[in-house]
Design a protein around this motif. Structure first.
Motif, mmCIF file in Angstrom:
data_model
loop_
_atom_site.group_PDB
_atom_site.id
_atom_site.type_symbol
_atom_site.label_atom_id
_atom_site.label_comp_id
_atom_site.label_asym_id
_atom_site.label_seq_id
_atom_site.Cartn_x
_atom_site.Cartn_y
_atom_site.Cartn_z
ATOM 1 N N GLU A 94 -13.672 3.764 -3.692
ATOM 2 C CA GLU A 94 -12.661 2.911 -3.059
ATOM 3 C C GLU A 94 -13.279 2.023 -1.976
ATOM 4 O O GLU A 94 -12.975 0.842 -1.852
ATOM 5 N N ILE A 95 -14.173 2.643 -1.192
ATOM 6 C CA ILE A 95 -14.874 1.862 -0.171
ATOM 7 C C ILE A 95 -15.981 1.045 -0.819
ATOM 8 O O ILE A 95 -16.181 -0.132 -0.506
ATOM 9 N N GLY A 96 -16.716 1.695 -1.768
ATOM 10 C CA GLY A 96 -17.865 1.069 -2.406
ATOM 11 C C GLY A 96 -17.523 -0.262 -3.031
ATOM 12 O O GLY A 96 -18.301 -1.220 -2.953
ATOM 13 N N ARG A 97 -16.324 -0.353 -3.602
ATOM 14 C CA ARG A 97 -15.915 -1.580 -4.277
ATOM 15 C C ARG A 97 -15.937 -2.772 -3.311
ATOM 16 O O ARG A 97 -16.323 -3.873 -3.688
ATOM 17 N N THR A 98 -15.531 -2.533 -2.075
ATOM 18 C CA THR A 98 -15.434 -3.653 -1.128
ATOM 19 C C THR A 98 -16.788 -4.098 -0.607
ATOM 20 O O THR A 98 -16.906 -5.177 -0.030
ATOM 21 N N VAL B 149 -20.939 11.249 2.972
ATOM 22 C CA VAL B 149 -21.738 10.037 3.172
ATOM 23 C C VAL B 149 -20.956 9.086 4.084
ATOM 24 O O VAL B 149 -19.902 8.590 3.712
ATOM 25 N N HIS B 150 -21.453 8.894 5.310
ATOM 26 C CA HIS B 150 -20.792 7.991 6.257
ATOM 27 C C HIS B 150 -21.439 6.623 6.144
ATOM 28 O O HIS B 150 -22.660 6.509 6.200
ATOM 29 N N LEU B 151 -20.611 5.589 5.984
ATOM 30 C CA LEU B 151 -21.154 4.242 5.798
ATOM 31 C C LEU B 151 -20.917 3.391 7.039
ATOM 32 O O LEU B 151 -19.810 3.358 7.576
ATOM 33 N N PHE B 152 -21.975 2.735 7.498
ATOM 34 C CA PHE B 152 -21.848 1.876 8.675
ATOM 35 C C PHE B 152 -22.386 0.488 8.363
ATOM 36 O O PHE B 152 -23.337 0.337 7.606
ATOM 37 N N ASP B 153 -21.746 -0.496 8.973
ATOM 38 C CA ASP B 153 -22.186 -1.879 8.814
ATOM 39 C C ASP B 153 -23.462 -2.075 9.635
ATOM 40 O O ASP B 153 -23.476 -1.788 10.830
ATOM 41 N N PRO B 154 -24.550 -2.586 9.025
ATOM 42 C CA PRO B 154 -25.805 -2.690 9.777
ATOM 43 C C PRO B 154 -25.750 -3.713 10.907
ATOM 44 O O PRO B 154 -26.493 -3.600 11.874
ATOM 45 N N THR B 155 -24.874 -4.710 10.829
ATOM 46 C CA THR B 155 -24.847 -5.696 11.920
ATOM 47 C C THR B 155 -23.890 -5.283 13.035
ATOM 48 O O THR B 155 -24.251 -5.291 14.211
ATOM 49 N N THR B 156 -22.668 -4.887 12.687
ATOM 50 C CA THR B 156 -21.724 -4.503 13.751
ATOM 51 C C THR B 156 -21.915 -3.060 14.181
ATOM 52 O O THR B 156 -21.399 -2.654 15.222
ATOM 53 N N GLU B 157 -22.613 -2.268 13.366
ATOM 54 C CA GLU B 157 -22.822 -0.843 13.619
ATOM 55 C C GLU B 157 -21.520 -0.057 13.620
ATOM 56 O O GLU B 157 -21.450 1.053 14.128
ATOM 57 N N LYS B 158 -20.438 -0.668 13.033
ATOM 58 C CA LYS B 158 -19.148 0.027 12.971
ATOM 59 C C LYS B 158 -19.034 0.745 11.634
ATOM 60 O O LYS B 158 -19.692 0.391 10.657
ATOM 61 N N ARG B 159 -18.132 1.717 11.588
ATOM 62 C CA ARG B 159 -17.884 2.440 10.362
ATOM 63 C C ARG B 159 -17.202 1.520 9.362
ATOM 64 O O ARG B 159 -16.339 0.714 9.731
ATOM 65 N N ILE B 160 -17.598 1.639 8.095
ATOM 66 C CA ILE B 160 -16.946 0.839 7.055
ATOM 67 C C ILE B 160 -15.822 1.672 6.466
ATOM 68 O O ILE B 160 -16.040 2.787 5.981
ATOM 69 N N THR B 161 -14.599 1.154 6.563
ATOM 70 C CA THR B 161 -13.458 1.874 5.991
ATOM 71 C C THR B 161 -12.690 0.913 5.116
ATOM 72 O O THR B 161 -12.860 -0.302 5.192
ATOM 73 N N VAL B 162 -11.830 1.462 4.313
ATOM 74 C CA VAL B 162 -10.965 0.612 3.517
ATOM 75 C C VAL B 162 -9.742 0.321 4.353
ATOM 76 O O VAL B 162 -9.173 1.221 4.968
ATOM 77 N N ALA B 163 -9.376 -0.954 4.415
ATOM 78 C CA ALA B 163 -8.209 -1.307 5.202
ATOM 79 C C ALA B 163 -7.005 -0.529 4.698
ATOM 80 O O ALA B 163 -6.767 -0.448 3.494
ATOM 81 N N GLY B 164 -6.280 0.060 5.617
ATOM 82 C CA GLY B 164 -5.068 0.781 5.244
ATOM 83 C C GLY B 164 -5.311 2.223 4.856
ATOM 84 O O GLY B 164 -4.375 3.003 4.753
ATOM 85 N N GLY C 76 -20.748 -0.382 -6.950
ATOM 86 C CA GLY C 76 -20.093 0.192 -5.775
ATOM 87 C C GLY C 76 -19.871 1.684 -5.838
ATOM 88 O O GLY C 76 -19.074 2.214 -5.076
ATOM 89 N N THR C 77 -20.568 2.392 -6.706
ATOM 90 C CA THR C 77 -20.344 3.832 -6.777
ATOM 91 C C THR C 77 -21.474 4.630 -6.155
ATOM 92 O O THR C 77 -21.335 5.814 -5.939
ATOM 93 N N PHE C 78 -22.593 3.978 -5.898
ATOM 94 C CA PHE C 78 -23.665 4.714 -5.222
ATOM 95 C C PHE C 78 -24.476 3.778 -4.336
ATOM 96 O O PHE C 78 -24.402 2.546 -4.478
ATOM 97 N N ALA C 79 -25.230 4.393 -3.423
ATOM 98 C CA ALA C 79 -26.095 3.626 -2.531
ATOM 99 C C ALA C 79 -27.525 4.077 -2.762
ATOM 100 O O ALA C 79 -27.775 5.266 -2.926
ATOM 101 N N VAL C 80 -28.439 3.114 -2.783
ATOM 102 C CA VAL C 80 -29.844 3.446 -2.998
ATOM 103 C C VAL C 80 -30.572 3.353 -1.660
ATOM 104 O O VAL C 80 -30.456 2.348 -0.940
ATOM 105 N N ILE C 81 -31.286 4.420 -1.321
ATOM 106 C CA ILE C 81 -32.029 4.417 -0.059
ATOM 107 C C ILE C 81 -33.178 3.426 -0.173
ATOM 108 O O ILE C 81 -33.927 3.436 -1.148
#
Ligand SMILES: Nc1ncnc2c1ncn2[C@@H]1O[C@H](COP(=O)(O)OP(=O)(O)O)[C@@H](O)[C@H]1O
Ligand SMILES: [Mg+2]
Lengths: 389, 305
Positions: free
Chosen positions: A267-271, A348-363, A250-255
């Motif tokens: 913090e987000i990556g973990r989820t 790095v902005h992360l979006f959910d590929p199905t809902t197309e919404k931004r991925i954030t950590v709750a709270g 959860g610390t990096f994303a691979v293209i």
């Protein structure tokens, strides 16, 4: 307190639904800009507030009074139209004073108000002219004067600047902002121009196909777009989107289809460890790293560039998609040479590929704040002077 | 696009002059005839230059046809028809264009279809209605048995009658009701941008204010055009007045009386007086056209968008 409360408002034209359940609360004295592409229902929403269009479902209240059944004149709103809609057979003074005349105000008092308003807009020399004898900018001012003179609770603007040339548009933008500072009336401004929207808005409402995508300050909308749509719509050139897979730690994303890694806020990556995501990268957030060809850094070769004055737009391809970077300053990589990009996790902005919404950590706090690019900066503290064309 | 060569100039001017002559010569000949004596006008060689009898012929025509009263009648009819038409067509077009009600298109088509029915075509039923405008209601009451009921209970034999023969009302009303004006106004109202209507709504103006303070001032040139056309139309009416006016002393119009000046087979062929009468009758529509033309040309120049 002229706050506007919009609750679950829908609009149908026959069977065709053009506004889908809009909820929006506008505070007293706020300057709200509704931004969206042409045909997304911005005008329809504005016209429902004004009373020019029937509300199919839901409720709109102004100052805690439900206005669904009220006539436009009973709602206390003034509106500035895109094509100005001045009465061709009336002089400037009569145009400005018409609402007061209809309202039954005495002539002497009316003329006094008209003159004061005309003066504040620099129209005092033109009071006896007909609209046909005015320039576009002057007509625009008369349209503004007609709204101001009534001292309305709410100002509604439907793309009032889109018929002006670029220079005049910037000038009128400043003037509207200045006006809002003195009058402090609740204002709703509709536009499809993001620069106009960003520079005028206290809060921005981004609409798409009859729905609200995001409501927030211009900074929030720019730095933390709530969806792929908003990310792509706000900012010029548009955000780059890349499909990625988040690493198991959860610390990096691979293209996808490459070995390039992008840092991810842990913090987000973990989820979302191990999931696929869409990554958004703003062209102006990317920096060219001094050391070329670091195997871990994102490396792109740019084919061609566009000079912008303040920098250069570099175009290339990455993972089978077009990729744009804004290279500030004067030194730019040569075309064709591979460059490594230094990217921080915060860009790095992360979006959910199905809902197309931004991925954030709750709270977590919604979005970082920072400064906006120069083009979007708020036009506060400006004094407008100079002649009108 | 428009070529200007000397040859082309000459040709276009020739065509223009030929057209003008074609229109002007008959008028000139009638004017000349009005200035001649009976002998001159009946002589076999045609006169092309005016003589000196104009005033005498004019006064002869005026007294013989009793134009004093008839001019008044014609004026009353023409002006009333103009006012009636302008008002009715503006209001009906206002309703059709700016209000959204269920039968809107039905009404529009009903009005539109009457465009195809000029007065001459519907003259018999129109005469029947003019003879008793309440006849259709009477027929309905009779048919449904209501008049019978009324007769049973009150003993009064119901007979509704509103006779418009030999009256100004009869001369005017059937001419007022045509669709041309409505259609003209509709086309103009459709060019008024929706934003203007909405701006007026936002300014608090209701339908009546909008009609009187925005629409009517904007349609000034339309009113001028319609009024001109309709004045000439109403002034020139011949068949309808001839049909319903039997009391010629009080109600006949100048165009009807003009017929009287035309010499019969056995009378003296005083065409000079008949032509003088024609000149008199032609004058008012001519003046209206000239005056109003200046008006709507001015309207066309100061294009207000
Ligand atoms: N009077 C109308 N009748 C039918 N459809 C309409 C009408 N007005 C607008 N629409 C449709 O509603 C949608 C939204 O229009 P609008 O609110 O004007 O968009 P915009 O965001 O460009 O201002 C469009 O698809 C348009 O075609
Ligand atoms: Mg619009």
């Amino acid at each position: 307190m002229a706050d506007i409360d919009i609750r679950k408002v829908e609009k149908f034209y026959g069977k065709n639904q053009v506004v889908h359940g809009v909820d929006l609360n506008i505070q007293d004295g706020e300057f709200i800009v509704i931004l969206g592409p042409s045909g997304c229902g911005k005008s329809t929403l504005l016209r429902m507030i004004a009373g020019l269009e029937e509300i199919s479902n839901g409720e709109i209240s102004i100052e805690n009074t439900v206005v669904n059944q009220l006539e436009p004149r009973e709602r206390g709103c003034a509106m500035v139209f895109q094509n100005y809609a001045l009465y061709p057979h009336m002089t400037v003074a009569q145009n400005i004073g018409y609402a007061l005349k209809v309202g039954g105000m005495r002539k002497a008092e009316r003329m006094q108000k008209v003159e004061a308003t005309a003066k504040s807009l620099g129209l005092d020399q033109l009071l006896d002219r007909k609209p046909a004898q005015l320039s576009g900018g002057q007509r625009q001012r008369v349209a503004m004067g007609r709204a101001i003179v009534r001292e309305p609770k709410v100002f509604l603007f439907d793309e009032p600047l889109s018929n002006l040339d670029a220079k005049l548009r910037v000038q009128m933008r400043l003037e509207i902002r200045r006006l809002h500072r003195t009058l402090k009336a609740t204002s709703v401004f509709v536009t499809h121009d993001q620069v106009e929207a960003m520079s005028l808005a206290d809060r921005l409402v981004v609409m798409n196909a009859g729905r609200i995508e995001q409501v927030g300050t211009p900074e929030e909308v720019y730095h933390a777009p709530a969806s792929i749509y908003v990310g792509g719509f706000i900012g010029s050139p548009a955000m780059n989107f890349l499909p990625c897979g988040v690493s198991d730690c959860g610390t990096f994303a691979v293209i996808d289809n490459t070995s390039f890694r992008l840092p991810v806020d842990p913090e987000i990556g973990r989820t979302i460890a191990g999931q696929s995501v869409i990554v958004g990268l703003r062209p102006e957030d990317l920096k060219i790293a001094p050391e070329a060809n670091d195997p871990n850094l994102l490396t792109v070769a740019f084919d061609f560039s566009e000079e912008q004055g303040s920098g250069r737009l570099m175009h290339g391809r990455l993972a089978g998609r077009d990729f744009v970077l804004h290279s500030a300053g004067r030194h730019h990589p040569a075309p064709g040479a591979p460059c490594s990009l230094a990217i921080g996790a915060e860009s790095v902005h992360l979006f959910d590929p199905t809902t197309e919404k931004r991925i954030t950590v709750a709270g977590a706090k919604t979005g970082q704040t920072g400064t906006l690019p120069a083009a979007f900066q708020k036009t506060s503290d400006v004094t407008v002077s100079g002649a009108i064309q | 696009m428009i070529e200007r060569t000397p040859l082309l100039n000459i040709v276009t001017h020739a065509v223009l002059i030929f057209g003008a002559l074609l229109l002007a010569v008959p008028i000139w000949l009638s004017f000349v005839a009005a200035t001649l004596t009976v002998a001159e006008v009946n002589s076999p060689n045609v006169h092309y230059l005016p003589g000196g009898e104009l005033w005498n012929n004019l006064t002869a025509a005026w007294t013989r046809a009793d134009f004093g009263v008839k001019f008044m009648n014609s004026m009353i009819v023409a002006i009333a028809v103009v006012i009636g038409k302008v008002a009715i067509s503006a209001i009906s077009a206002f309703s059709i264009v700016f209000f959204n009600y269920r039968l809107r298109m039905v009404f529009f088509w009903v009005i539109f279809i009457t465009l195809m029915l000029p007065l001459e075509v519907r003259i018999v039923p129109t005469y029947a209605v003019a003879a008793n405008a309440l006849y259709p209601f009477q027929a309905i009451l009779d048919f449904t048995g209501i008049s019978w009921l009324i007769a049973q209970f009150s003993g009064v034999e119901l007979s509704l009658e509103w006779n418009m023969l030999n009256s100004y009302t009869g001369l005017i009303l059937p001419l007022v009701a045509t669709a041309t004006g409505t259609f003209l106004y509709r086309q103009f109202f459709l060019t008024i941008p929706d934003e203007l209507v909405e701006a007026a709504k936002m300014d608090g103006s209701g339908p009546f204010r909008f009609f009187f303070e925005v629409l009517l001032p904007l349609s000034r040139t339309n009113i001028a055009a319609l009024a001109t056309i309709m004045f000439v139309y109403a002034w020139n009416q011949y068949l309808w007045p001839l049909l319903i006016i039997t009391d010629r002393a009080n109600y006949s119009t100048v165009v009807m009386e003009l017929r009287r000046l035309i010499p019969g087979p056995d009378a003296i062929a005083d065409w000079n007086v008949a032509m003088a009468g024609t000149l008199i009758v032609m004058l008012p529509p001519l003046l209206v056209v000239i005056l109003m033309q200046r008006w709507f040309v001015r309207g066309l120049i100061s294009t207000e968008k």
